[in-house]
Design an enzyme around this catalytic site. Sequence first.
Site, PDB file in Angstrom:
ATOM      1  N   ALA A 267       3.355  -0.944   4.621  1.00 40.12           N
ATOM      2  CA  ALA A 267       2.888  -0.969   6.020  1.00 40.12           C
ATOM      3  C   ALA A 267       2.477  -2.369   6.472  1.00 40.12           C
ATOM      4  CB  ALA A 267       1.728   0.004   6.197  1.00 40.12           C
TER       5      ALA A 267
ATOM      6  N   ARG B  43      13.726   4.665  11.732  1.00 38.22           N
ATOM      7  CA  ARG B  43      12.455   5.393  11.789  1.00 38.22           C
ATOM      8  C   ARG B  43      11.698   5.051  13.074  1.00 38.22           C
ATOM      9  NH1 ARG B  43       9.500   4.854   6.221  1.00 38.22           N
ATOM     10  NH2 ARG B  43       8.319   6.584   7.158  1.00 38.22           N
TER      11      ARG B  43
ATOM     12  N   HIS C  93      12.839  -2.616   1.472  1.00 38.00           N
ATOM     13  CA  HIS C  93      12.250  -1.335   1.862  1.00 38.00           C
ATOM     14  C   HIS C  93      13.129  -0.221   1.307  1.00 38.00           C
ATOM     15  CE1 HIS C  93       9.550  -3.366   4.569  1.00 38.00           C
ATOM     16  NE2 HIS C  93      10.571  -4.091   4.958  1.00 38.00           N
TER      17      HIS C  93
ATOM     18  N   TYR D 234      11.310   8.950   0.980  1.00 40.88           N
ATOM     19  CA  TYR D 234      11.301   7.948  -0.097  1.00 40.88           C
ATOM     20  C   TYR D 234      11.942   8.439  -1.401  1.00 40.88           C
ATOM     21  CZ  TYR D 234       8.044   5.646   3.047  1.00 40.88           C
ATOM     22  OH  TYR D 234       7.476   5.055   4.145  1.00 40.88           O
TER      23      TYR D 234
ATOM     24  N   GLU E  87      12.860  -9.444   1.132  1.00 45.99           N
ATOM     25  CA  GLU E  87      12.080  -8.282   1.588  1.00 45.99           C
ATOM     26  C   GLU E  87      12.871  -7.021   1.271  1.00 45.99           C
ATOM     27  OE1 GLU E  87      11.412  -8.617   5.795  1.00 45.99           O
ATOM     28  OE2 GLU E  87      10.717  -6.540   5.988  1.00 45.99           O
TER      29      GLU E  87
ATOM     30  N   ASN F  49       8.064  -5.630  -1.379  1.00 47.70           N
ATOM     31  CA  ASN F  49       8.026  -4.484  -0.473  1.00 47.70           C
ATOM     32  C   ASN F  49       6.606  -4.437   0.072  1.00 47.70           C
ATOM     33  OD1 ASN F  49       7.948  -2.110   0.914  1.00 47.70           O
ATOM     34  ND2 ASN F  49       8.985  -0.895  -0.662  1.00 47.70           N
TER      35      ASN F  49
ATOM     36  N   PRO G 264       0.786  -1.222   0.000  1.00 47.11           N
ATOM     37  CA  PRO G 264       0.000   0.000   0.000  1.00 47.11           C
ATOM     38  C   PRO G 264       0.825   1.283   0.000  1.00 47.11           C
ATOM     39  CG  PRO G 264      -0.040  -1.036   2.154  1.00 47.11           C
ATOM     40  CD  PRO G 264       0.592  -2.023   1.212  1.00 47.11           C
ATOM     41  N   ASN G 265       0.299   2.243  -0.716  1.00 40.12           N
ATOM     42  CA  ASN G 265       0.824   3.611  -0.798  1.00 40.12           C
ATOM     43  C   ASN G 265       2.092   3.728  -1.639  1.00 40.12           C
ATOM     44  OD1 ASN G 265      -1.189   4.850   0.941  1.00 40.12           O
ATOM     45  ND2 ASN G 265      -0.249   3.663   2.579  1.00 40.12           N
TER      46      ASN G 265
ATOM     47  N   ARG H 243       4.831  11.124  -2.283  1.00 44.85           N
ATOM     48  CA  ARG H 243       4.709  10.763  -0.875  1.00 44.85           C
ATOM     49  C   ARG H 243       6.026  10.986  -0.126  1.00 44.85           C
ATOM     50  NH1 ARG H 243       4.841   4.516   1.004  1.00 44.85           N
ATOM     51  NH2 ARG H 243       4.167   4.894   3.124  1.00 44.85           N
TER      52      ARG H 243
HETATM   53  C1  DQA Z   1       8.420   1.014   3.336  1.00 45.88           C
HETATM   54  C2  DQA Z   1       8.600   1.213   4.853  1.00 45.88           C
HETATM   55  C3  DQA Z   1       7.295   0.980   5.595  1.00 45.88           C
HETATM   56  O1  DQA Z   1       7.467   1.167   6.989  1.00 45.88           O
HETATM   57  C4  DQA Z   1       6.220   1.923   5.112  1.00 45.88           C
HETATM   58  O2  DQA Z   1       4.981   1.640   5.736  1.00 45.88           O
HETATM   59  C5  DQA Z   1       6.091   1.951   3.633  1.00 45.88           C
HETATM   60  C6  DQA Z   1       7.286   1.852   2.800  1.00 45.88           C
HETATM   61  C7  DQA Z   1       9.699   1.371   2.556  1.00 45.88           C
HETATM   62  O3  DQA Z   1       9.788   0.992   1.392  1.00 45.88           O
HETATM   63  O4  DQA Z   1      10.578   2.069   3.090  1.00 45.88           O
HETATM   64  O5  DQA Z   1       5.003   2.159   3.103  1.00 45.88           O
HETATM   65  O6  DQA Z   1       8.149  -0.349   3.097  1.00 45.88           O
END
Ligand code: DQA
Length: 155
Positions: A85, A115, A108, A31, A106, A82, A18-19, A26
């Site tokens: 959240a 963070r 990120h 990011y 995984e 990825n 998501p997002n 964003r």
């Molecule tokens: C994320 C890190 C997560 O904590 C966050 O909720 C994201 C992006 C990253 O790519 O840094 O949406 O996965």
Amino acid sequence: MLSADLMKRPLIAVLNGPNLNMLGLRQPDVYGHATLDDVEQICIQAAERLDVAIDFRQTNGEGELVSWVQECRGRANGIVINPAAYTHTSIALLDALYAVELPVIEIHISNIHRREEFRHHSYVSQVARGVICGLGVRGYAHALQAMADIIEDEG
Ligand code: DQA
């Protein structure tokens, strides 16, 4: 001449949670300015270099992400994910990743350990062979390289 099977490239699913469709807009301080399309281009270029095929997807839905992971069983050779959240919340996603019995990496974009405390725990890390975080969107190319190595090593 090589048979179609011998020429078939390994398939790596690159799944985004998501997002991540909001990348570029964003929190650019966290990011960066690259968009999800830019991330896909990075993955396409890495895949060409590594001679693997990719299936690149993004969803905002936990259920859809779980279904996509399930679809990988018997179809893909590995999963780069990825989970955004859902990393920090989703036992359903963890269970699906166990169920497919495929290597998982995984990724990120940000360094989740620098963070907020709630980002420090990842359910997905329990099933992941490795975790790449904090290297920005270029981390996707590193993740694909690592997955291609795992697939080559393990046939
Ligand atoms: C994320 C890190 C997560 O904590 C966050 O909720 C994201 C992006 C990253 O790519 O840094 O949406 O996965």
